[in-house]
Design a protein around this motif. Structure first.
Motif, PDB file in Angstrom:
ATOM      1  N   ALA A   1      -4.209   5.174   6.979  1.00  0.00           N
ATOM      2  CA  ALA A   1      -3.323   5.818   7.947  1.00  0.00           C
ATOM      3  C   ALA A   1      -1.971   6.138   7.318  1.00  0.00           C
ATOM      4  O   ALA A   1      -1.379   7.185   7.600  1.00  0.00           O
ATOM      5  CB  ALA A   1      -3.155   4.940   9.173  1.00  0.00           C
TER       6      ALA A   1
ATOM      7  N   ARG B   1      -9.728   2.490   1.679  1.00  0.00           N
ATOM      8  CA  ARG B   1     -10.706   2.116   2.715  1.00  0.00           C
ATOM      9  C   ARG B   1     -10.049   1.354   3.864  1.00  0.00           C
ATOM     10  O   ARG B   1     -10.476   1.468   4.998  1.00  0.00           O
ATOM     11  CB  ARG B   1     -11.803   1.249   2.108  1.00  0.00           C
ATOM     12  CG  ARG B   1     -12.685   1.984   1.144  1.00  0.00           C
ATOM     13  CD  ARG B   1     -13.723   1.022   0.584  1.00  0.00           C
ATOM     14  NE  ARG B   1     -14.318   1.554  -0.595  1.00  0.00           N
ATOM     15  CZ  ARG B   1     -15.476   2.211  -0.617  1.00  0.00           C
ATOM     16  NH1 ARG B   1     -16.131   2.400   0.482  1.00  0.00           N
ATOM     17  NH2 ARG B   1     -15.954   2.667  -1.747  1.00  0.00           N
ATOM     18  N   ASP B   2      -9.026   0.581   3.547  1.00  0.00           N
ATOM     19  CA  ASP B   2      -8.334  -0.183   4.580  1.00  0.00           C
ATOM     20  C   ASP B   2      -7.735   0.789   5.603  1.00  0.00           C
ATOM     21  O   ASP B   2      -7.018   1.721   5.218  1.00  0.00           O
ATOM     22  CB  ASP B   2      -7.222  -1.018   3.947  1.00  0.00           C
ATOM     23  CG  ASP B   2      -6.363  -1.693   4.990  1.00  0.00           C
ATOM     24  OD1 ASP B   2      -6.843  -2.647   5.633  1.00  0.00           O
ATOM     25  OD2 ASP B   2      -5.209  -1.228   5.193  1.00  0.00           O
ATOM     26  N   PRO B   3      -8.015   0.617   6.899  1.00  0.00           N
ATOM     27  CA  PRO B   3      -7.551   1.574   7.905  1.00  0.00           C
ATOM     28  C   PRO B   3      -6.030   1.752   7.943  1.00  0.00           C
ATOM     29  O   PRO B   3      -5.545   2.865   8.133  1.00  0.00           O
ATOM     30  CB  PRO B   3      -8.062   1.024   9.234  1.00  0.00           C
ATOM     31  CG  PRO B   3      -9.085   0.010   8.894  1.00  0.00           C
ATOM     32  CD  PRO B   3      -8.826  -0.447   7.496  1.00  0.00           C
ATOM     33  N   ARG B   4      -5.280   0.691   7.756  1.00  0.00           N
ATOM     34  CA  ARG B   4      -3.818   0.813   7.787  1.00  0.00           C
ATOM     35  C   ARG B   4      -3.301   1.571   6.565  1.00  0.00           C
ATOM     36  O   ARG B   4      -2.424   2.424   6.681  1.00  0.00           O
ATOM     37  CB  ARG B   4      -3.173  -0.561   7.882  1.00  0.00           C
ATOM     38  CG  ARG B   4      -3.384  -1.208   9.236  1.00  0.00           C
ATOM     39  CD  ARG B   4      -2.714  -2.531   9.333  1.00  0.00           C
ATOM     40  NE  ARG B   4      -2.905  -3.095  10.659  1.00  0.00           N
ATOM     41  CZ  ARG B   4      -2.321  -4.177  11.089  1.00  0.00           C
ATOM     42  NH1 ARG B   4      -1.489  -4.850  10.298  1.00  0.00           N
ATOM     43  NH2 ARG B   4      -2.553  -4.623  12.306  1.00  0.00           N
TER      44      ARG B   4
END
Length: 191
Positions: free
Chosen positions: A88, A82-85
């Motif tokens: 990515a 879930r964490d965007p980084r």
């Protein structure tokens, strides 16, 4: 909603990866055999590639899109963080797999062994030998990525799922098996 179907040849590493994602998610998926470029596949995927997916009246082609759809079916066992980084980073390695590893490792190395087109039906050594320097470089890059990590992009994710079947097949072939054995982090990750 109707039962989820994943359609394709089970020995395909991309079909295998999508099937792994469904299993990891605990989804009630039916696996249906299907060959590339058949009318059933072409009805879903305009280029005839496998796997394809059917979920009720929703159909989808492309392994990456299917895997992301499967991951979104439940919050259990998230295969993309879930964490965007972190998400990515997983996406970065999935793209490395599709844009760098598939053209060399799968298309120029594994496929010529499994679907030999050389003289007398033998593997085409010209194609295989030409791929070996790039294959060595890719395995080295993956080995460096695994330095200090148990999994490719942090926690276990779709990145690991996409790489695993292709590396499994490569490891069954002589040159890649030697290369993988010479890169201890890749060998440990594959084990």
């Amino acid at each position: 909603m109707d039962r989820l179907q994943i359609i394709g040849a089970p020995q395909s590493p991309l079909v295998w990866a999508v099937r792994m994602a469904a299993v990891e998610k605990g989804l009630d998926a039916e696996f249906v055999g299907g060959r590339p470029h058949t009318p059933e596949i072409l009805a879903i995927q305009p280029f005839g590639k496998i796997p394809v997916m059917r979920h009720g009246d929703f159909t989808l082609g492309e392994s990456r899109a299917i895997a992301l759809y499967l991951d979104a079916q439940s919050d259990d066992a998230k295969l993309v963080p879930r964490d965007p980084r972190a998400a990515a980073r997983v996406e970065e390695w999935i793209m490395h797999f599709h844009t760098e590893f598939v053209p060399v490792m799968l298309l120029r190395y594994i496929v010529p062994y499994f679907f030999p087109a050389g003289p007398g039906g033998a593997p085409d050594r010209t194609v295989i030998d030409a791929a070996l320097p790039a294959l060595e470089k890719l395995i080295g890059i993956l080995d460096r990525q695994l330095d200090g990590r148990d999994f490719i992009a942090g926690d276990y994710s779709l990145a690991d799922i996409f790489f695993a079947p292709t590396l499994h097949y490569a490891n069954a072939l002589p040159e890649a098996a030697r290369m993988i054995a010479a890169h201890p982090r890749v060998a440990a990750w594959l084990a």
